[in-house]
Design a protein around this motif. Structure first.
Motif, PDB file in Angstrom:
ATOM      1  N   TRP A 312      14.809  -0.827 139.166  1.00  0.00           N
ATOM      2  CA  TRP A 312      16.079   0.314 139.665  1.00  0.00           C
ATOM      3  C   TRP A 312      16.246   0.527 141.123  1.00  0.00           C
ATOM      4  O   TRP A 312      15.221   0.193 141.750  1.00  0.00           O
ATOM      5  CB  TRP A 312      15.773   1.589 138.753  1.00  0.00           C
ATOM      6  CG  TRP A 312      14.613   2.231 138.952  1.00  0.00           C
ATOM      7  CD1 TRP A 312      13.418   2.294 138.147  1.00  0.00           C
ATOM      8  CD2 TRP A 312      14.067   3.122 139.984  1.00  0.00           C
ATOM      9  NE1 TRP A 312      12.264   2.862 138.595  1.00  0.00           N
ATOM     10  CE2 TRP A 312      13.053   3.590 139.885  1.00  0.00           C
ATOM     11  CE3 TRP A 312      14.688   3.566 141.048  1.00  0.00           C
ATOM     12  CZ2 TRP A 312      12.257   4.355 140.559  1.00  0.00           C
ATOM     13  CZ3 TRP A 312      14.194   4.308 141.859  1.00  0.00           C
ATOM     14  CH2 TRP A 312      12.955   4.573 141.950  1.00  0.00           C
ATOM     15  N   LYS A 314      18.224   3.320 143.688  1.00  0.00           N
ATOM     16  CA  LYS A 314      18.694   4.809 143.710  1.00  0.00           C
ATOM     17  C   LYS A 314      19.039   5.246 145.028  1.00  0.00           C
ATOM     18  O   LYS A 314      18.335   4.934 145.974  1.00  0.00           O
ATOM     19  CB  LYS A 314      18.035   5.722 142.786  1.00  0.00           C
ATOM     20  CG  LYS A 314      17.677   5.590 141.481  1.00  0.00           C
ATOM     21  CD  LYS A 314      18.942   5.696 140.732  1.00  0.00           C
ATOM     22  CE  LYS A 314      18.349   5.433 139.207  1.00  0.00           C
ATOM     23  NZ  LYS A 314      19.285   5.578 138.303  1.00  0.00           N
ATOM     24  N   VAL A 316      20.584   9.121 147.286  1.00  0.00           N
ATOM     25  CA  VAL A 316      20.868  10.659 146.925  1.00  0.00           C
ATOM     26  C   VAL A 316      21.565  11.196 148.176  1.00  0.00           C
ATOM     27  O   VAL A 316      21.505  10.557 149.185  1.00  0.00           O
ATOM     28  CB  VAL A 316      19.721  11.540 146.606  1.00  0.00           C
ATOM     29  CG1 VAL A 316      19.074  11.013 145.344  1.00  0.00           C
ATOM     30  CG2 VAL A 316      18.650  11.733 147.922  1.00  0.00           C
ATOM     31  N   THR A 337       5.221   8.839 140.105  1.00  0.00           N
ATOM     32  CA  THR A 337       6.366   9.320 140.737  1.00  0.00           C
ATOM     33  C   THR A 337       6.484   8.548 142.099  1.00  0.00           C
ATOM     34  O   THR A 337       5.581   8.388 142.749  1.00  0.00           O
ATOM     35  CB  THR A 337       6.374  10.897 141.069  1.00  0.00           C
ATOM     36  OG1 THR A 337       6.362  11.657 139.775  1.00  0.00           O
ATOM     37  CG2 THR A 337       7.538  11.282 141.937  1.00  0.00           C
ATOM     38  N   TRP A 349      11.840  10.077 142.106  1.00  0.00           N
ATOM     39  CA  TRP A 349      12.179   9.653 140.845  1.00  0.00           C
ATOM     40  C   TRP A 349      11.165   9.109 139.805  1.00  0.00           C
ATOM     41  O   TRP A 349       9.884   9.008 140.487  1.00  0.00           O
ATOM     42  CB  TRP A 349      13.308   8.396 140.972  1.00  0.00           C
ATOM     43  CG  TRP A 349      14.106   8.580 141.834  1.00  0.00           C
ATOM     44  CD1 TRP A 349      15.474   8.816 141.511  1.00  0.00           C
ATOM     45  CD2 TRP A 349      14.387   8.399 143.475  1.00  0.00           C
ATOM     46  NE1 TRP A 349      16.377   8.753 142.686  1.00  0.00           N
ATOM     47  CE2 TRP A 349      15.681   8.681 143.877  1.00  0.00           C
ATOM     48  CE3 TRP A 349      13.367   8.266 144.532  1.00  0.00           C
ATOM     49  CZ2 TRP A 349      15.943   8.900 145.036  1.00  0.00           C
ATOM     50  CZ3 TRP A 349      13.647   8.556 145.722  1.00  0.00           C
ATOM     51  CH2 TRP A 349      15.031   8.725 146.038  1.00  0.00           C
ATOM     52  N   ASP A 350      11.240   9.063 138.730  1.00  0.00           N
ATOM     53  CA  ASP A 350      10.152   8.733 137.861  1.00  0.00           C
ATOM     54  C   ASP A 350      10.050   6.990 137.905  1.00  0.00           C
ATOM     55  O   ASP A 350      11.056   6.264 138.145  1.00  0.00           O
ATOM     56  CB  ASP A 350      10.646   8.833 136.475  1.00  0.00           C
ATOM     57  CG  ASP A 350       9.927   8.133 135.556  1.00  0.00           C
ATOM     58  OD1 ASP A 350       9.833   7.084 134.910  1.00  0.00           O
ATOM     59  OD2 ASP A 350       8.771   9.128 135.054  1.00  0.00           O
ATOM     60  N   THR A 353      11.382   4.899 134.924  1.00  0.00           N
ATOM     61  CA  THR A 353      12.958   4.919 134.521  1.00  0.00           C
ATOM     62  C   THR A 353      13.670   4.849 135.722  1.00  0.00           C
ATOM     63  O   THR A 353      15.156   4.544 135.365  1.00  0.00           O
ATOM     64  CB  THR A 353      12.869   5.920 133.588  1.00  0.00           C
ATOM     65  OG1 THR A 353      12.831   7.135 134.175  1.00  0.00           O
ATOM     66  CG2 THR A 353      12.125   5.909 132.282  1.00  0.00           C
ATOM     67  N   GLY A 354      13.500   5.625 136.752  1.00  0.00           N
ATOM     68  CA  GLY A 354      14.161   5.690 137.870  1.00  0.00           C
ATOM     69  C   GLY A 354      14.870   7.062 137.748  1.00  0.00           C
ATOM     70  O   GLY A 354      15.976   7.485 138.431  1.00  0.00           O
ATOM     71  N   LYS A 355      14.749   8.012 136.912  1.00  0.00           N
ATOM     72  CA  LYS A 355      15.451   9.274 136.511  1.00  0.00           C
ATOM     73  C   LYS A 355      14.914  10.242 137.743  1.00  0.00           C
ATOM     74  O   LYS A 355      13.750   9.952 138.066  1.00  0.00           O
ATOM     75  CB  LYS A 355      14.784   9.933 135.274  1.00  0.00           C
ATOM     76  CG  LYS A 355      15.270  11.065 134.998  1.00  0.00           C
ATOM     77  CD  LYS A 355      14.938  11.734 133.747  1.00  0.00           C
ATOM     78  CE  LYS A 355      15.757  13.315 133.286  1.00  0.00           C
ATOM     79  NZ  LYS A 355      14.754  13.723 132.108  1.00  0.00           N
ATOM     80  N   GLU A 356      15.959  10.842 138.360  1.00  0.00           N
ATOM     81  CA  GLU A 356      15.642  11.570 139.410  1.00  0.00           C
ATOM     82  C   GLU A 356      15.130  12.927 139.068  1.00  0.00           C
ATOM     83  O   GLU A 356      15.332  13.380 138.054  1.00  0.00           O
ATOM     84  CB  GLU A 356      17.181  11.901 139.937  1.00  0.00           C
ATOM     85  CG  GLU A 356      17.097  12.996 141.263  1.00  0.00           C
ATOM     86  CD  GLU A 356      18.379  13.261 141.597  1.00  0.00           C
ATOM     87  OE1 GLU A 356      18.814  14.487 141.600  1.00  0.00           O
ATOM     88  OE2 GLU A 356      19.187  12.302 142.193  1.00  0.00           O
ATOM     89  N   ARG A 357      13.900  13.204 140.005  1.00  0.00           N
ATOM     90  CA  ARG A 357      13.277  14.434 139.785  1.00  0.00           C
ATOM     91  C   ARG A 357      13.462  15.531 140.542  1.00  0.00           C
ATOM     92  O   ARG A 357      13.316  16.638 140.436  1.00  0.00           O
ATOM     93  CB  ARG A 357      11.577  13.891 140.024  1.00  0.00           C
ATOM     94  CG  ARG A 357      11.237  13.042 138.597  1.00  0.00           C
ATOM     95  CD  ARG A 357       9.677  12.852 138.520  1.00  0.00           C
ATOM     96  NE  ARG A 357       9.461  12.223 137.077  1.00  0.00           N
ATOM     97  CZ  ARG A 357       8.108  11.749 136.802  1.00  0.00           C
ATOM     98  NH1 ARG A 357       7.219  11.849 137.795  1.00  0.00           N
ATOM     99  NH2 ARG A 357       7.965  11.513 135.595  1.00  0.00           N
ATOM    100  N   LYS A 359      15.726  15.923 144.825  1.00  0.00           N
ATOM    101  CA  LYS A 359      16.419  15.577 146.083  1.00  0.00           C
ATOM    102  C   LYS A 359      16.466  16.820 146.937  1.00  0.00           C
ATOM    103  O   LYS A 359      16.121  17.898 146.837  1.00  0.00           O
ATOM    104  CB  LYS A 359      18.178  15.436 145.609  1.00  0.00           C
ATOM    105  CG  LYS A 359      18.849  16.721 144.964  1.00  0.00           C
ATOM    106  CD  LYS A 359      20.076  16.495 144.405  1.00  0.00           C
ATOM    107  CE  LYS A 359      20.958  15.877 145.646  1.00  0.00           C
ATOM    108  NZ  LYS A 359      22.345  15.557 145.231  1.00  0.00           N
TER     109      LYS A 359
END
Length: 624
Positions: A312, A314, A316, A337, A349-350, A353-357, A359
């Motif tokens: 992934w 990303k 921000v 992380t 991010w995770d 998965t790339g999920k934002e933790r 910013k």
């Protein structure tokens, strides 16, 4: 073109006429550093004829006291009149030029009162000479005198060797928890007191044949401007290295390309850490174009080092960057992380998965995360306050939320901080820019990551220790390792015992108390070594070679400080020149499973001078 490499370490003072590597006058028989030939005849040779002075090894008759000629001052070879004791001027501490208290060494940087300092330069142990025969016994024959003299010489040689190996304190050292080990120039282990290192045995084992061969080497990619190629990793199948707008995997032993991950722009930061063969990079959103050859470092992604996939990517907005994409200077992986930081703030991010933790956020304290330390935990170096009143906070984070679990405020005078280790938590800083040597380190801070309380502040004299940190990056320190409840550091190079060339040692401090231990492992004459990383409780170290040998990888037992050679690189000139072309501090060095990989971190357009002919983008060695 990379920066021209410094001269190979530990060269003789004057290069041979005709250029580096030109033929020289033949060395003394036995080669440089060989012991001088024994006196003619050796021990037990006949007594010299009358009128001839006795050679070394012969018993000599007592000499009458000598007095200098009239008007000649007393000096070498003449007895001197007793001198009255000297005392320093009022208020002047004892030191050089003044007598010390019996049995007490002079002041020493970083020495704990009452504790024996470690390192080189100890005074020799007194040698007890045999007492002369008493009474009127039978006079020994000449032959018997020669035999006794030879035996005494052998005993003294053995005793001196034992004392050198054990140390002046008989091997106990200043700290009963540690032991002292020494090695010779070839890296053979010695000394040590047994036991097991606190962090257990290592995985790296010595092969049947430690002599390595070059597995592959790659020339510099063609570029037209200074290009960042930071980032390299090793798996059980590949050596993975940042390329030009790409990540490339190479076969461990052949160097053939296994896969390539194309990127829209150049990598600008890379994590040192991996988890499950996954790691993270930061890269530019597009290819750099003239005339500025620059793009903001705004993209963060995770890569799978096994499959060669970009999992992934990303970006921000927010923080100091406002509505623009936040720019990052560095990225790391810690506890599942991916965290990236810079002057615009930090984001995470995770890894899977790339999920934002989190910013970057604007806050009243004007705080932002300069960067993070990863690995077993996740630690932020956070700068706060207005420009003229800024201070630095070290925060141990919950990697899932970014919430601080504990924090420690760095002392006044700290503008930047580098995370050396997250568990245990060790931070380096140059307090008040006092290091003065460009190392970026005046002190190490051992911090309890659970409470945020300072365990110990370890002052490291820049004239004595050789670890380095890039002060503007949070995870950039080299030549340092943390394990066994200790921090391991190389000393600065100093004169060795040989005719020429320098050497150094690896020593340690306790993290709980900040006190120096008795740990010491010597590089040996004409070698200089520094830690690469921990391997269980062992310290893996690279030994920079003299001008006529190849480098070595050694494993230093954390309990005994005894060295085991894992690899010795070829000493032929062409391979030596390639190895020495990589400048320590400006190259990446990874050792794993009997293989060593060295690669550049920055490359530029080759010059027309030919100085780059012996330089490579990367080189791999193997003992397999």
């Amino acid at each position: 073109m990379s920066q021209p490499p410094p001269p190979p370490p530990n060269q003789p003072p004057t290069p041979p006429q005709g250029g580096f590597g030109a033929p020289q006058d033949p060395p003394p028989q036995g080669g440089f550093g060989a012991p001088p030939p024994p006196p003619p005849g050796g021990f037990g040779a006949p007594t010299p004829p009358p009128g001839q002075p006795p050679a070394y090894g012969y018993p000599q008759a007592p000499q009458p006291p000598q007095t200098p000629p009239p008007g000649q001052p007393e000096g070498y070879g003449y007895p001197q009149a007793p001198q009255p004791p000297q005392t320093p001027p009022p208020g002047q501490p004892q030191g050089y030029g003044f007598p010390q208290a019996p049995g007490q060494p002079g002041p020493y940087p970083g020495q704990v009162p009452g504790q024996q300092p470690y390192g080189y330069g100890y005074p020799g142990a007194p040698v007890q000479q045999p007492a002369p025969p008493q009474g009127g016994g039978r006079k020994l024959s000449t032959q018997m005198q020669i035999i006794i003299a030879a035996a005494v010489a052998v005993v003294l040689i053995i005793a001196g060797g034992v004392w050198f190996a054990m140390g002046e304190d008989g091997g106990k050292g200043a700290d009963a928890k540690g032991t002292t080990g020494t090695t010779g120039g070839g890296g053979k282990g010695g000394g040590g007191g047994g036991g097991t290192a606190a962090d257990g045995p290592g995985k790296e084992k010595a092969p049947a044949n430690t002599a390595s061969k070059v597995a592959f080497q790659k020339p510099h990619p063609k570029v037209t401007y200074l290009t960042n190629v930071v980032g390299s990793w090793v798996t059980d199948k590949a050596y993975v290295k940042t390329g030009i707008n790409s990540i490339v995997a190479y076969d461990l032993d052949k160097g053939t390309e296994l896969w390539t991950i194309p990127l829209p722009g150049q990598v600008c930061a890379a994590s040192r850490h991996t988890e499950g063969n996954r790691t993270a990079i930061a890269f530019e959103p597009a290819k750099a174009t003239p005339p500025k050859n620059f793009q903001p470092c705004s993209e963060v992604g995770a890569i799978d080092l096994s499959t060669g996939k970009l999992l992934w990517s990303k970006s921000v907005t927010g923080g100091q960057g406002g509505d623009d994409k936040a720019r990052f200077n560095e990225v790391t992986v810690g506890a599942g992380t991916v965290a990236a930081g810079g002057t615009d703030g930090g984001a995470a991010w995770d890894l899977a998965t790339g999920k934002e933790r989190w910013k970057p956020q604007v806050n009243a304290e004007q705080c932002y995360d300069m960067g993070y330390g990863g690995g077993a935990g996740l630690v932020a170096a956070r700068k706060c306050g207005p420009y003229d009143q800024q201070y630095v906070i070290i925060q141990n984070l919950d990697p899932a939320t970014g919430a601080p679990l504990s924090q420690f405020k760095m002392p006044t005078g700290v503008e930047y901080a580098s995370v050396v280790s997250t568990k245990p938590l060790v931070v380096a800083a140059d307090v008040g820019d006092s290091a003065g040597d460009g190392s970026g380190i005046s002190d190490f801070f051992s911090i309890d990551e659970k409470t945020g309380k300072l365990k110990a502040k370890i002052a490291v004299d820049a004239d004595r220790f050789a670890a380095e940190c890039d002060v503007t990056e949070v995870e950039s320190c080299i030549k340092v390792a943390v394990g066994n409840g200790r921090i391991y550091l190389p000393t600065e190079d100093h004169e060795g015992s040989g005719e020429y060339g320098q050497t150094n040692e690896i020593v340690s401090f306790e993290l709980a108390t900040g006190k120096p231990t008795s740990d010491k492992s010597d590089a040996g004459d004409r070698y200089s070594m520094f830690p690469l990383r921990m391997d269980g409780g062992n310290i893996l170290a690279y030994k920079e070679p003299p001008y006529d040998k190849g480098g070595q990888i050694v494993s230093i037992d954390g309990a005994t400080m005894k060295q085991t050679v894992l690899m010795e690189n070829p000493g032929v000139e062409s391979v030596r020149r390639a190895e020495s072309s990589f400048s320590v501090g400006h190259s990446e060095m990874l050792f794993s499973g009997g293989r060593l990989f060295i690669s550049e971190m920055m490359i530029s357009e080759p010059s027309d001078s030919g100085v780059d002919d012996d330089q490579f983008y990367m080189i791999g060695y193997t003992t397999n």
